[in-house]
Design a protein around this motif. Structure first.
Motif, PDB file in Angstrom:
ATOM      1  N   ALA A  51      15.957  12.719  43.216  1.00  0.00           N
ATOM      2  CA  ALA A  51      16.034  11.367  43.760  1.00  0.00           C
ATOM      3  C   ALA A  51      16.712  11.346  45.120  1.00  0.00           C
ATOM      4  CB  ALA A  51      16.781  10.464  42.782  1.00  0.00           C
ATOM      5  N   ASP A  52      16.342  10.362  45.936  1.00  0.00           N
ATOM      6  CA  ASP A  52      16.924  10.200  47.270  1.00  0.00           C
ATOM      7  C   ASP A  52      18.439  10.181  47.203  1.00  0.00           C
ATOM      8  OD1 ASP A  52      17.151   9.537  50.041  1.00  0.00           O
ATOM      9  OD2 ASP A  52      17.466   7.456  49.443  1.00  0.00           O
ATOM     10  N   ASN A  53      19.045  10.919  48.114  1.00  0.00           N
ATOM     11  CA  ASN A  53      20.501  11.016  48.175  1.00  0.00           C
ATOM     12  C   ASN A  53      20.883  11.309  49.613  1.00  0.00           C
ATOM     13  OD1 ASN A  53      23.212  12.362  48.092  1.00  0.00           O
ATOM     14  ND2 ASN A  53      22.975  12.085  45.887  1.00  0.00           N
ATOM     15  N   ASP A  54      21.920  10.638  50.120  1.00  0.00           N
ATOM     16  CA  ASP A  54      22.320  10.833  51.513  1.00  0.00           C
ATOM     17  C   ASP A  54      22.720  12.269  51.809  1.00  0.00           C
ATOM     18  OD1 ASP A  54      21.794   8.225  52.086  1.00  0.00           O
ATOM     19  OD2 ASP A  54      23.879   7.552  52.105  1.00  0.00           O
ATOM     20  N   ASN A  55      23.104  13.026  50.802  1.00  0.00           N
ATOM     21  CA  ASN A  55      23.444  14.429  51.024  1.00  0.00           C
ATOM     22  C   ASN A  55      22.283  15.210  51.628  1.00  0.00           C
ATOM     23  OD1 ASN A  55      26.124  14.619  50.250  1.00  0.00           O
ATOM     24  ND2 ASN A  55      25.659  15.059  48.114  1.00  0.00           N
ATOM     25  N   PHE A  56      21.049  14.808  51.299  1.00  0.00           N
ATOM     26  CA  PHE A  56      19.877  15.551  51.728  1.00  0.00           C
ATOM     27  C   PHE A  56      19.308  15.044  53.057  1.00  0.00           C
ATOM     28  CE2 PHE A  56      19.754  15.833  47.000  1.00  0.00           C
ATOM     29  CZ  PHE A  56      20.013  17.186  46.906  1.00  0.00           C
ATOM     30  N   SER A  57      19.963  14.065  53.684  1.00  0.00           N
ATOM     31  CA  SER A  57      19.541  13.566  54.988  1.00  0.00           C
ATOM     32  C   SER A  57      20.493  14.116  56.040  1.00  0.00           C
ATOM     33  CB  SER A  57      19.556  12.028  54.998  1.00  0.00           C
ATOM     34  OG  SER A  57      18.593  11.513  54.105  1.00  0.00           O
ATOM     35  N   PHE A  58      19.954  14.790  57.057  1.00  0.00           N
ATOM     36  CA  PHE A  58      20.780  15.569  57.961  1.00  0.00           C
ATOM     37  C   PHE A  58      20.931  14.973  59.355  1.00  0.00           C
ATOM     38  CE2 PHE A  58      18.573  18.843  55.200  1.00  0.00           C
ATOM     39  CZ  PHE A  58      19.615  18.931  54.297  1.00  0.00           C
ATOM     40  N   GLY A  59      20.155  13.938  59.702  1.00  0.00           N
ATOM     41  CA  GLY A  59      20.248  13.362  61.040  1.00  0.00           C
ATOM     42  C   GLY A  59      19.965  14.399  62.105  1.00  0.00           C
ATOM     43  N   THR A 169      14.088   6.736  52.325  1.00  0.00           N
ATOM     44  CA  THR A 169      14.287   6.591  50.883  1.00  0.00           C
ATOM     45  C   THR A 169      13.501   7.634  50.104  1.00  0.00           C
ATOM     46  OG1 THR A 169      12.472   4.992  50.757  1.00  0.00           O
ATOM     47  CG2 THR A 169      14.694   4.116  51.095  1.00  0.00           C
ATOM     48  N   ALA A 170      12.928   8.605  50.812  1.00  0.00           N
ATOM     49  CA  ALA A 170      12.143   9.635  50.140  1.00  0.00           C
ATOM     50  C   ALA A 170      13.050  10.593  49.383  1.00  0.00           C
ATOM     51  CB  ALA A 170      11.308  10.409  51.165  1.00  0.00           C
ATOM     52  N   GLY A 171      12.603  11.002  48.215  1.00  0.00           N
ATOM     53  CA  GLY A 171      13.327  12.011  47.457  1.00  0.00           C
ATOM     54  C   GLY A 171      12.919  13.405  47.899  1.00  0.00           C
ATOM     55  N   VAL A 172      13.631  14.393  47.396  1.00  0.00           N
ATOM     56  CA  VAL A 172      13.300  15.790  47.669  1.00  0.00           C
ATOM     57  C   VAL A 172      12.335  16.285  46.593  1.00  0.00           C
ATOM     58  CG1 VAL A 172      14.205  18.144  47.765  1.00  0.00           C
ATOM     59  CG2 VAL A 172      15.472  16.270  48.852  1.00  0.00           C
ATOM     60  N   ILE A 173      11.266  16.914  47.027  1.00  0.00           N
ATOM     61  CA  ILE A 173      10.287  17.498  46.116  1.00  0.00           C
ATOM     62  C   ILE A 173      10.284  19.002  46.300  1.00  0.00           C
ATOM     63  CG2 ILE A 173       7.877  17.578  45.383  1.00  0.00           C
ATOM     64  CD1 ILE A 173       9.070  14.895  44.896  1.00  0.00           C
ATOM     65  N   LEU A 174      10.392  19.731  45.214  1.00  0.00           N
ATOM     66  CA  LEU A 174      10.249  21.181  45.238  1.00  0.00           C
ATOM     67  C   LEU A 174       8.914  21.551  44.610  1.00  0.00           C
ATOM     68  CD1 LEU A 174      13.834  22.196  44.033  1.00  0.00           C
ATOM     69  CD2 LEU A 174      12.970  22.259  46.375  1.00  0.00           C
ATOM     70  N   GLY A 175       8.141  22.367  45.325  1.00  0.00           N
ATOM     71  CA  GLY A 175       6.901  22.884  44.757  1.00  0.00           C
ATOM     72  C   GLY A 175       5.670  22.032  44.941  1.00  0.00           C
ATOM     73  N   ARG A 176       5.767  20.979  45.796  1.00  0.00           N
ATOM     74  CA  ARG A 176       4.598  20.132  46.049  1.00  0.00           C
ATOM     75  C   ARG A 176       4.860  19.267  47.264  1.00  0.00           C
ATOM     76  NH1 ARG A 176       2.597  14.682  43.215  1.00  0.00           N
ATOM     77  NH2 ARG A 176       3.708  13.981  45.095  1.00  0.00           N
ATOM     78  N   SER A 177       3.795  18.788  47.886  1.00  0.00           N
ATOM     79  CA  SER A 177       3.951  17.808  48.952  1.00  0.00           C
ATOM     80  C   SER A 177       4.601  16.545  48.397  1.00  0.00           C
ATOM     81  CB  SER A 177       2.586  17.454  49.549  1.00  0.00           C
ATOM     82  OG  SER A 177       2.686  16.323  50.385  1.00  0.00           O
ATOM     83  N   GLY A 178       5.418  15.910  49.210  1.00  0.00           N
ATOM     84  CA  GLY A 178       6.070  14.692  48.752  1.00  0.00           C
ATOM     85  C   GLY A 178       5.207  13.461  48.857  1.00  0.00           C
ATOM     86  N   SER A 179       4.149  13.515  49.675  1.00  0.00           N
ATOM     87  CA  SER A 179       3.369  12.314  49.944  1.00  0.00           C
ATOM     88  C   SER A 179       2.093  12.218  49.123  1.00  0.00           C
ATOM     89  CB  SER A 179       2.999  12.254  51.425  1.00  0.00           C
ATOM     90  OG  SER A 179       2.167  13.343  51.773  1.00  0.00           O
ATOM     91  N   ALA A 180       1.642  13.319  48.548  1.00  0.00           N
ATOM     92  CA  ALA A 180       0.378  13.319  47.816  1.00  0.00           C
ATOM     93  C   ALA A 180       0.377  14.456  46.811  1.00  0.00           C
ATOM     94  CB  ALA A 180      -0.799  13.476  48.773  1.00  0.00           C
TER      95      ALA A 180
END
Length: 213
Positions: A51-59, A169-180
């Motif tokens: 799930a989306d988390n500010d930790n994963f946003s790096f600016g 607000t995008a979450g992190v996806i491992l192993g697949r595209s996040g958009s499709a």
């Protein structure tokens, strides 16, 4: 220091540092990894959604991502933080073309981005350690990639003017595209670590490769 996530993938996709746990889809943990078990992806429907988390946003700050991958299929996504409308970053590999790509976006799927296509062939049916680092700022040359602790040469990709990685607000996806439903990984992932505000040095990457494993 500055490590904000660690996924050992022994029995689940839980994060041992900040409890930023993943939600599995068609992922199993029965196959051996670098340490213990690993997360196995079937190439057609498997993914781990964090799930989306500010930790994963790096600016425009520095960051590092360290992933062990055991590819069975020719190509696939390693990590993606994006949805249908906005992207922060994404990475793919292709064994046939001997490339590994990391792209950073300023938010819009059609907007400004910087990325590098690295020349490096993952070995199929074997464990490979892929490490991305970014020293911060807006220069494409600040993106680096190491394969099994060896720095790779890269070709720059620039679209428009990269300003900063947006906090979407995008979450992190491992192993697949996040958009499709595309770019599925066929293979395994293990021992995935993320640092925020820190660019690992080449010596630190080498130590991870040789000392921890």
């Amino acid at each position: 220091a500055s490590q904000i996530a660690y996924y050992p993938f022994d029995t689940n996709s839980n994060d041992l540092i900040n409890a930023q746990n993943g939600t599995d889809t068609a992922v199993s943990y029965a196959n051996a990894g670098i340490v213990g078990n690993s997360a196995t992806f079937n190439g057609t429907s498997s993914m781990i959604n964090i799930a989306d988390n500010d930790n994963f946003s790096f600016g425009t700050g520095s960051f590092s991502i360290n992933i062990w991958v055991y590819p069975v299929g020719n190509s696939g996504y390693l990590i993606s933080k994006r949805n249908a409308s906005f992207i922060e970053y994404q990475s793919t590999y292709n064994i046939t073309s001997s490339t590994i790509i990391l792209t950073l976006f300023s938010g819009s799927t059609t907007g400004n981005s910087i990325g590098r296509t690295f020349s490096g062939a993952l070995t199929a049916n074997a464990w490979n350690m892929v490490t991305f680092t970014f020293s911060g700022g807006t220069s494409v040359s600040n993106i680096k990639c190491y394969l099994n602790a060896v720095p790779l040469s890269g070709t720059n990709q620039i679209i428009g003017t990269y300003v900063a990685m947006s906090n979407t607000t995008a979450g992190v996806i491992l192993g697949r595209s996040g958009s499709a439903a595309s770019g599925y990984l066929n293979g395994r992932l293990d021992q995935t670590r993320i640092w925020k505000g820190r660019e690992l040095t080449s010596g630190e990457v080498s130590n991870i490769y040789t000392t921890l494993y």
